[in-house]
Structure formats: C-alpha cells, structure tokens
Scaffold this active site. Sequence first.
Site, short mmCIF file in Angstrom:
data_model
loop_
_atom_site.label_atom_id
_atom_site.label_comp_id
_atom_site.label_asym_id
_atom_site.label_seq_id
_atom_site.Cartn_x
_atom_site.Cartn_y
_atom_site.Cartn_z
N HIS A 177 37.31 47.26 46.45
CA HIS A 177 36.97 48.63 46.87
C HIS A 177 36.13 49.28 45.78
CE1 HIS A 177 39.78 48.35 50.22
NE2 HIS A 177 40.60 47.74 49.38
N ASP A 180 38.38 38.92 54.32
CA ASP A 180 37.45 39.77 55.07
C ASP A 180 36.05 39.17 55.10
OD1 ASP A 180 38.94 42.72 55.43
OD2 ASP A 180 39.65 41.53 53.75
N ARG A 188 39.62 22.16 29.05
CA ARG A 188 39.11 20.83 28.73
C ARG A 188 38.61 20.15 29.99
NH1 ARG A 188 42.68 16.84 30.27
NH2 ARG A 188 44.83 17.46 30.71
N ASN A 194 51.40 25.60 49.88
CA ASN A 194 52.82 25.92 49.83
C ASN A 194 53.03 27.36 50.31
OD1 ASN A 194 55.60 25.65 49.23
ND2 ASN A 194 55.10 24.34 47.48
N THR A 205 38.47 34.97 37.51
CA THR A 205 37.49 36.04 37.70
C THR A 205 36.06 35.51 37.73
OG1 THR A 205 37.32 36.46 35.32
CG2 THR A 205 39.00 37.69 36.54
N LYS A 206 35.84 34.27 37.25
CA LYS A 206 34.50 33.69 37.17
C LYS A 206 34.54 32.26 37.69
CE LYS A 206 33.17 36.44 33.14
NZ LYS A 206 32.70 36.39 31.71
N ALA A 264 49.00 27.39 36.54
CA ALA A 264 49.86 28.40 37.15
C ALA A 264 49.63 29.78 36.54
CB ALA A 264 51.32 28.01 37.02
#
Length: 201
Positions: free
Chosen positions: A117, A95, A185, A87, A167-168, A162
């Site tokens: 960075h 990069d 779950r 969407n 991060t993992k 949403a």
Amino acid sequence: MSVPQEILDVMRSPGVYFCDYPGMAEAQRAQLQLLYDFNNSRPDDPERRKAIMKELFAEVGDSTYLEPPVHANWGCCTHWGSHCYANFNLTLVDDTDITIGDYTMIGPNVTLVTTGHPIRPDLREKSGQYSAPIVIGRNVWIGAGVTVLPGVTIGDNSVIGANSLVTKDVPANVVAYGSPCKVIREIGEHDYEYYWKDRRY
C-alpha cells in the site's frame, strides 16, 4: 464465476489501483468460496481437492499437493508447477501473479506477498494498493515461517532458511537466510556429502 480479464488486468497493472473497482468484490468473494471448499475438503477425497485446486488457481501441475489450510487473496493469480508441496498455513497475497516452479517445497507458515500500500495516507484511506509479481524457480526449498515481499525472484535450486524476510532477488543454487535475507553460500560439494550439519548421507 471465473475472474473477469478486466479485473485481472487492473491488478496486474504496474500502477496504484483501488479495491472498489467495479465487480472486484464479487469476483473475489467467488474465489474465497472455492478456497473455503478446499480448506474444508476431506483428506480421504483427494480427487475433490484436485478439482477445486484446478478451479481456484491459475495453473496446477501434476502431483502438486497443498496441505490445508491455505489462505489466499484470490488464488487465480497463483501458478503452480508440477510435483510441488506446500505445508499448512501457506498465505498467498496474490493480487498479481505468483509463479512457483516444479518440485518446489514450501514449509509451514510461509507468506508470499505481491501487494503493498502507498506510504501516502490519503491513498491508503481510499484502499489504494500496488502489486508486483513473485517468481520462485524450480526445485526451491522455502523454510518454515519465511515471508517473500513484492517483486522478488528466487532462482532455481536455492534454499531459503526458516523465518527469513526476502526483500530482494535471490540467485540460483545458493543458501540464503536472515532478516533481511542474504546469500550465505553457494550449494556445493559439501551438500552432496552431508545432509544436515555433520550427518553424512
């Protein structure tokens, strides 16, 4: 112009690299011209959109559709499978490689970030950065407003709720959400009887 392999190799390297690498700015500018053409293409000219996508991205499978506008650092490091949908306002900080499996659906305002960075201020002043690839499996659904960070893999069939911050790694066949994103779950029999809350198929 296509992006020289030497520049792709620098961006895909595991170490810190710098944005003033020779030829990098010119190569990126050419990619951004293609992205501009895609975002300004007409809805009644799907063949032109497909042609631009084939030139802009590393790979594009059959029947993959992206709703403009799309934002991308490069485009040439993003690999699309077949029958994917994204969407509007997808942002690809590509990069290095972003790989998206067949039948994956991406909601509005999703950001896939392969690049960060260094914490060291002296290296940030010199535009130092590093990149780690993102892999999204087959038939994944990524909800609106999700951000996926460098180095993350999301397994086949999983759903990311949403506004999650991923991060993992997320395994296959689960529902996960939150900030940071966590597995809530497994996908199970309930999901084959109810499509949303208490609404049956």
